[in-house]
Design a protein around this motif. Structure first.
Motif, PDB file in Angstrom:
ATOM      1  N   CYS A   1      51.635  38.375  43.895  1.00 31.05           N
ATOM      2  CA  CYS A   1      50.712  37.407  43.269  1.00 31.05           C
ATOM      3  C   CYS A   1      49.474  37.193  44.138  1.00 31.05           C
ATOM      4  CB  CYS A   1      51.421  36.081  43.030  1.00 31.05           C
ATOM      5  SG  CYS A   1      52.733  36.164  41.799  1.00 31.05           S
ATOM      6  N   TRP A   2      49.691  37.084  45.454  1.00 29.50           N
ATOM      7  CA  TRP A   2      48.579  36.884  46.389  1.00 29.50           C
ATOM      8  C   TRP A   2      47.622  38.073  46.313  1.00 29.50           C
ATOM      9  CZ3 TRP A   2      46.256  33.298  49.168  1.00 29.50           C
ATOM     10  CH2 TRP A   2      45.458  33.658  50.245  1.00 29.50           C
ATOM     11  N   ASP A   3      48.177  39.285  46.387  1.00 31.21           N
ATOM     12  CA  ASP A   3      47.348  40.494  46.343  1.00 31.21           C
ATOM     13  C   ASP A   3      46.555  40.579  45.044  1.00 31.21           C
ATOM     14  OD1 ASP A   3      48.342  41.171  48.820  1.00 31.21           O
ATOM     15  OD2 ASP A   3      49.687  42.736  48.068  1.00 31.21           O
ATOM     16  N   GLN A   4      47.202  40.280  43.919  1.00 29.94           N
ATOM     17  CA  GLN A   4      46.525  40.346  42.627  1.00 29.94           C
ATOM     18  C   GLN A   4      45.406  39.313  42.535  1.00 29.94           C
ATOM     19  OE1 GLN A   4      49.484  40.033  39.535  1.00 29.94           O
ATOM     20  NE2 GLN A   4      50.274  42.087  39.897  1.00 29.94           N
ATOM     21  N   ALA A   5      45.655  38.111  43.040  1.00 30.58           N
ATOM     22  CA  ALA A   5      44.639  37.057  42.979  1.00 30.58           C
ATOM     23  C   ALA A   5      43.423  37.431  43.828  1.00 30.58           C
ATOM     24  CB  ALA A   5      45.228  35.729  43.445  1.00 30.58           C
ATOM     25  N   LEU A   6      43.668  37.923  45.045  1.00 32.13           N
ATOM     26  CA  LEU A   6      42.547  38.305  45.902  1.00 32.13           C
ATOM     27  C   LEU A   6      41.788  39.494  45.324  1.00 32.13           C
ATOM     28  CD1 LEU A   6      43.951  37.955  49.527  1.00 32.13           C
ATOM     29  CD2 LEU A   6      42.521  36.365  48.255  1.00 32.13           C
ATOM     30  N   ALA A   7      42.508  40.480  44.826  1.00 33.60           N
ATOM     31  CA  ALA A   7      41.859  41.656  44.250  1.00 33.60           C
ATOM     32  C   ALA A   7      41.015  41.272  43.035  1.00 33.60           C
ATOM     33  CB  ALA A   7      42.895  42.705  43.874  1.00 33.60           C
ATOM     34  N   ALA A   8      41.532  40.390  42.199  1.00 35.15           N
ATOM     35  CA  ALA A   8      40.788  39.971  41.004  1.00 35.15           C
ATOM     36  C   ALA A   8      39.518  39.229  41.392  1.00 35.15           C
ATOM     37  CB  ALA A   8      41.671  39.095  40.115  1.00 35.15           C
ATOM     38  N   SER A   9      39.599  38.306  42.348  1.00 39.77           N
ATOM     39  CA  SER A   9      38.398  37.562  42.733  1.00 39.77           C
ATOM     40  C   SER A   9      37.392  38.485  43.423  1.00 39.77           C
ATOM     41  CB  SER A   9      38.748  36.359  43.621  1.00 39.77           C
ATOM     42  OG  SER A   9      39.272  36.768  44.860  1.00 39.77           O
ATOM     43  N   LEU A  10      37.878  39.448  44.217  1.00 41.22           N
ATOM     44  CA  LEU A  10      36.967  40.395  44.854  1.00 41.22           C
ATOM     45  C   LEU A  10      36.251  41.239  43.800  1.00 41.22           C
ATOM     46  CD1 LEU A  10      35.846  41.660  47.453  1.00 41.22           C
ATOM     47  CD2 LEU A  10      37.776  43.248  47.385  1.00 41.22           C
ATOM     48  N   GLN A  11      36.985  41.684  42.804  1.00 38.10           N
ATOM     49  CA  GLN A  11      36.392  42.528  41.757  1.00 38.10           C
ATOM     50  C   GLN A  11      35.370  41.759  40.919  1.00 38.10           C
ATOM     51  OE1 GLN A  11      36.783  45.773  41.505  1.00 38.10           O
ATOM     52  NE2 GLN A  11      35.361  45.842  39.826  1.00 38.10           N
ATOM     53  N   VAL A  12      35.707  40.546  40.535  1.00 39.02           N
ATOM     54  CA  VAL A  12      34.845  39.772  39.637  1.00 39.02           C
ATOM     55  C   VAL A  12      33.680  39.122  40.381  1.00 39.02           C
ATOM     56  CG1 VAL A  12      34.781  37.754  38.112  1.00 39.02           C
ATOM     57  CG2 VAL A  12      36.688  39.353  37.982  1.00 39.02           C
ATOM     58  N   GLN A  13      33.972  38.534  41.549  1.00 40.57           N
ATOM     59  CA  GLN A  13      32.957  37.744  42.245  1.00 40.57           C
ATOM     60  C   GLN A  13      32.420  38.414  43.507  1.00 40.57           C
ATOM     61  OE1 GLN A  13      34.903  34.004  42.920  1.00 40.57           O
ATOM     62  NE2 GLN A  13      35.152  33.600  40.756  1.00 40.57           N
TER      63      GLN A  13
END
Length: 139
Positions: free
Chosen positions: A10-22
């Motif tokens: 969950c941590w990895d997915q959350a960080l990856a998503a925010s890095l990709q989007v923002q």
């Protein structure tokens, strides 16, 4: 400082998503900026508060406050609209640059561990040396 515990996935997915989007890794709970580094000596990611981004955000907040205090025309003048568009484009460009810099930094940090792993893999499989020495004969 946020102390919520997440499962690794969950941590990895959350960080990856925010890095990709923002273009910026953010804590999924407090939304604070997270610096991600790869520690090649232990072969794991390390997470910390991104002080550089915090300073940038503080500066941007001061600039936004100053812009909000400036008198505005009703509906916005063409120059005000142009300024808003320019700031939006600058934010998008900065996000792309942060994303690229983060990716390049992590790749550079991970390279020694990748090389070590590949050397260990090859050392444990001596039969691969014949493929490397003469690929056409081995195939």
């Amino acid at each position: 400082s946020c102390k919520v515990v997440y499962c690794t996935s969950c941590w990895d997915q959350a960080l990856a998503a925010s890095l990709q989007v923002q273009g910026l890794a953010k804590c999924p709970t407090c939304r604070g900026p997270v610096r991600v580094d790869f520690d090649a000596s232990i072969g794991r990611l390390r997470f910390s508060v991104d002080e550089e981004v915090l300073a940038e955000q503080a500066k941007a907040a001061v600039e936004a406050e100053a812009a909000a205090a400036a008198p505005a025309e009703e509906g916005g003048s063409p120059s005000q609209i142009s300024d808003v568009q320019a700031r939006a484009q600058a934010r998008e460009q900065a996000a792309a640059e942060r994303r690229k810099a983060t990716t390049e930094r992590l790749l550079k940090q991970a390279r020694p561990a990748q090389e070590r792993n590949l050397l260990q893999y090859g050392a444990q499989r001596p039969y691969l040396h014949s493929f490397y020495a003469s690929p056409s004969e081995s195939l």
